[in-house]
Scaffold this active site. Structure first.
Site, PDB file in Angstrom:
ATOM      1  N   SER A 186      42.046  31.487  29.819  1.00  0.00           N
ATOM      2  CA  SER A 186      42.267  32.838  29.349  1.00  0.00           C
ATOM      3  C   SER A 186      42.691  32.834  27.890  1.00  0.00           C
ATOM      4  CB  SER A 186      43.288  33.527  30.263  1.00  0.00           C
ATOM      5  OG  SER A 186      43.131  34.919  30.214  1.00  0.00           O
ATOM      6  N   ASP A 234      34.553  37.707  36.945  1.00  0.00           N
ATOM      7  CA  ASP A 234      35.799  37.906  36.206  1.00  0.00           C
ATOM      8  C   ASP A 234      35.772  39.297  35.571  1.00  0.00           C
ATOM      9  OD1 ASP A 234      38.018  37.818  34.563  1.00  0.00           O
ATOM     10  OD2 ASP A 234      37.668  35.754  33.912  1.00  0.00           O
ATOM     11  N   HIS A 291      39.092  35.786  37.804  1.00  0.00           N
ATOM     12  CA  HIS A 291      39.806  35.095  36.714  1.00  0.00           C
ATOM     13  C   HIS A 291      40.626  33.950  37.321  1.00  0.00           C
ATOM     14  CE1 HIS A 291      40.874  35.108  32.525  1.00  0.00           C
ATOM     15  NE2 HIS A 291      42.165  35.245  32.764  1.00  0.00           N
TER      16      HIS A 291
END
Length: 678
Positions: A215, A321, A352
């Site tokens: 991320s 995601d 995610h």
């Protein structure tokens, strides 16, 4: 040496009830994987090749743990002195005593204090003297005994660092780049946050650095690689952003909760929150909600600097995601390919999620070999293996020598009216001139509602479907949908989605865990200390049986039809043509299923609505999709002709004032603003 190693490994701490790290093969079998012949006719085995794999021969318990503050050369908080970022380091004591240098694995993050890392939200911890005790995740536990240093960097403004976090801007990237420079002797490091005693990494670092992170952490890796900094040999971005504009907007349209300034306050330390208001004001001013492209967005666009990347890149991303959406990896992958960057990719069915939590053993094994090759120079063959691993169904993976695979070609599908009320036709034949379809934006509905009601004529969407396919049809890459739309108001947002219509079992990406379930059992991946365990909770695929699967999606503000940098008011009654870029995907629509294209307005919980409620009329003669099909037009022709297998039909959609209830399996996708980019 073997006895000493065995004695050392016997001292490693493993919590009761946890399963140890699976043993790695030894000797030539570590790479050969073939049994020697047996019996009287067997020939003597040839000499075993040297095993080029780092082994856990160093003590993790006795490793050196230290903190250094590296000068970034910037003064982000305006206090009159350059900012220093905190760098926590763990490295083998044995190599230091012998004067041998080691490569570095680095994770630079804003989350080490505010929020934690990994599925168990681990944070850094320190002893009473401020020395690091726990490093989140398994990287230190696994790689330090194998002769690596692990370095965890607090971005400017976070945890123990000076400055202010600027959400992907110059300070964020420089926070980590300065550390790569320090590891190569080009920047200054200090033993304390304010003192003058220097710390030099060149006494123990080879200068070879690999950056990794999920991320925001992976986004920093992308940004540092895009500077072309010397010494960065490889990056492993997991669910990472390549352009911050495209995280908060899509072709001018604001995505749900599109406001980057709050993220700075979210991750800043309490001290930084008190001093960084001016930085947050600059972020707000430079990143307007309107979706206009500004210099601040350009600064945060790493794709434009792909030509500077010297490091190899191992991309990992969830195709479902809905936080860091799949267009982020697609545009980065394509730009890197155009520059000849060495690449590898894993695409899962999850949201995610880190690969440690959806394919753990294979991930650790692959990552180990990747770092051994690019940081230690071991010729273990990983650079000659298939480039892509794709999850086809929960825990079922396939590979491709290149991605998208050879023979993939952009293929045009046309939208045409149907012969009866309900969806139109998606196929190779162009519609008659003057054919139209009309829908009215309904911000209370979204892609799951539209897909659930695909066979009903409903006012909030225009849907088009193929006949049931006679053969599997594979979409691989980024699609584009061109529409010509006439609005009734001065503002309008558009959504285009591709949907696989047919029964399937998928990872339940919309539920908590985004496709995984966390179990209570633990397995161990490396060595432990009382303050830093290598044992993590196991996970399993969380699945759902569904009647349709959204394959890819894209959004746009019709007001950017003429200039992608700036929204313009629309003239009601005038036709506008624009092309929507859909997220990259790799999906096989099975024989017997149908492929749908749905065009709508606001995509509930994913796209913010426009200021008006438009009705839009599509000119179907000037509306089409360009899909990257493996086998191109010929594959489409074969899949849409001939007999097809029967599959269970979808339950009939029942129109209601509030829309159909989407299947529980995919209801409530994770909103981008919830813990954004974590």
């Amino acid at each position: 040496m073997a006895a000493a190693t065995a004695a050392l490994l016997a001292t490693l701490v493993t919590p009761a009830g946890a399963r140890p790290e699976p043993a790695a093969p030894t000797g030539s079998a570590a790479f050969a994987g073939a049994a020697a012949p047996t019996g009287s006719a067997a020939r003597p085995a040839p000499p075993a090749p040297a095993v080029r794999e780092s082994r856990p021969v160093h003590s993790y318990a006795d490793a050196l743990r230290e903190s250094v503050w590296v000068d970034t050369g910037l003064d982000g908080d305006g206090d009159g002195r350059t900012d220093r970022v905190a760098v926590d380091i763990v490295r083998p004591r044995e190599t230091a005593a012998a004067g041998r240098k080691v490569p570095v694995i680095m994770d630079a993050s804003p989350y080490y204090a505010c929020c934690g890392r990994g599925n168990e939200s681990q944070k850094k911890t320190y002893d009473a003297d401020g020395n690091p005790v726990q490093f989140p995740l398994f990287y230190d536990n696994f790689f330090v005994p194998r002769g690596y240093a692990f370095v965890a960097v607090d971005l400017a403004g976070t945890n123990r660092s000076d400055g202010c976090d600027d959400v992907g801007g110059r300070s964020d990237v420089q926070s980590a780049k300065a550390v790569v420079d320090w590891l190569n002797g080009r920047a200054r490091g200090y033993t304390s946050r304010t003192g003058d005693t220097r710390s030099r990494a060149t006494t123990w670092s080879t200068g070879n650095v690999g950056m990794i992170g999920k991320s925001w952490d992976g986004t920093i890796a992308n940004g540092v690689a895009a500077t072309g900094v010397e010494g960065l040999k490889t990056i492993v971005p997991i669910g990472a952003i390549s352009s911050w504009y495209d995280y908060f907007h899509s072709q001018g349209a604001p995505l749900y909760d599109a406001n980057p300034s709050w993220l700075s306050d979210y991750v800043n330390s309490p001290e930084a929150q008190a001093r960084c208001g001016a930085v947050q004001d600059r972020i707000t001013a430079g990143t307007p909600y309107s979706g206009d492209r500004t210099p601040a967005w350009t600064e945060r666009d790493h794709v434009r600097n792909a030509a500077e990347v010297k490091a190899s890149v191992f991309v990992v991303h969830g195709q479902q995601d809905l936080n860091v959406r799949a267009n982020q990896f697609g545009q980065w992958w394509d730009a890197l390919g155009e520059q000849g960057v060495e690449r590898k990719i894993w695409l899962s069915q999850t949201g995610h999620v880190d690969p440690f939590d959806f394919r753990r053993a294979d991930w650790v094994r692959t990552l180990h070999r990747w770092f051994d090759h690019y940081l230690l120079g071991y010729e273990n063959g990983i650079d000659r293996e298939p480039v892509a691993d794709i999850e086809r169904a929960p825990d079922r993976w396939t590979t491709d020598r290149q991605w998208p695979p050879r023979g993939t070609a952009a293929t045009t599908l046309r939208a045409a009216p149907g012969s009866a009320p309900g969806p139109g036709v998606l196929g190779r034949r162009a519609p008659a001139p003057g054919s139209t379809a009309t829908f009215t934006d309904d911000p209370g509905l979204g892609e799951l509602d539209w897909a659930a009601r695909i066979d009903a004529a409903t006012p909030e969407k225009a849907g088009f479907v193929t006949r049931p396919l006679s053969r599997d049809l594979r979409i691989s890459g980024s699609s584009r949908v061109t529409v010509t739309a006439t609005p009734t108001t001065s503002t309008a947002h558009l959504t285009a989605v591709l949907v696989d219509l047919g029964p399937d079992t998928i990872r339940d990406y919309g539920a908590a865990g985004e496709g995984i379930t966390t179990l209570t059992d633990r397995t161990c991946w490396g060595a432990s200390t009382p303050g830093d365990s290598a044992c993590f909770k196991e996970t399993a695929a969380r699945t759902a049986d569904v009647g349709y699967t959204v394959v890819s999606r894209g959004w746009a503000d019709l007001g950017t039809w003429a200039d992608p940098r700036q929204e313009r008011p629309l003239t009601p009654g005038r036709a506008y043509t624009m092309t929507l870029d859909l997220a990259a995907t790799d999906h096989v629509v099975p024989a017997g299923h149908r492929l749908a294209l749905i065009v709508g307005g606001t995509d509930k919980d994913l796209l913010d609505p426009p200021s008006t409620t438009p009705t839009l009329t599509l000119d179907l003669a000037r509306t089409w999709a360009r899909l990257p099909l493996v086998g191109g037009a010929a594959a489409l022709g074969r899949a849409t002709s001939g007999a097809y297998p029967s599959v269970p039909s979808l339950a009939p959609a029942v129109p209601s004032p509030t829309g159909a209830e989407p299947p529980a399996a995919v209801v409530g996708p994770r909103l981008p603003g919830f813990g954004a980019a974590r």
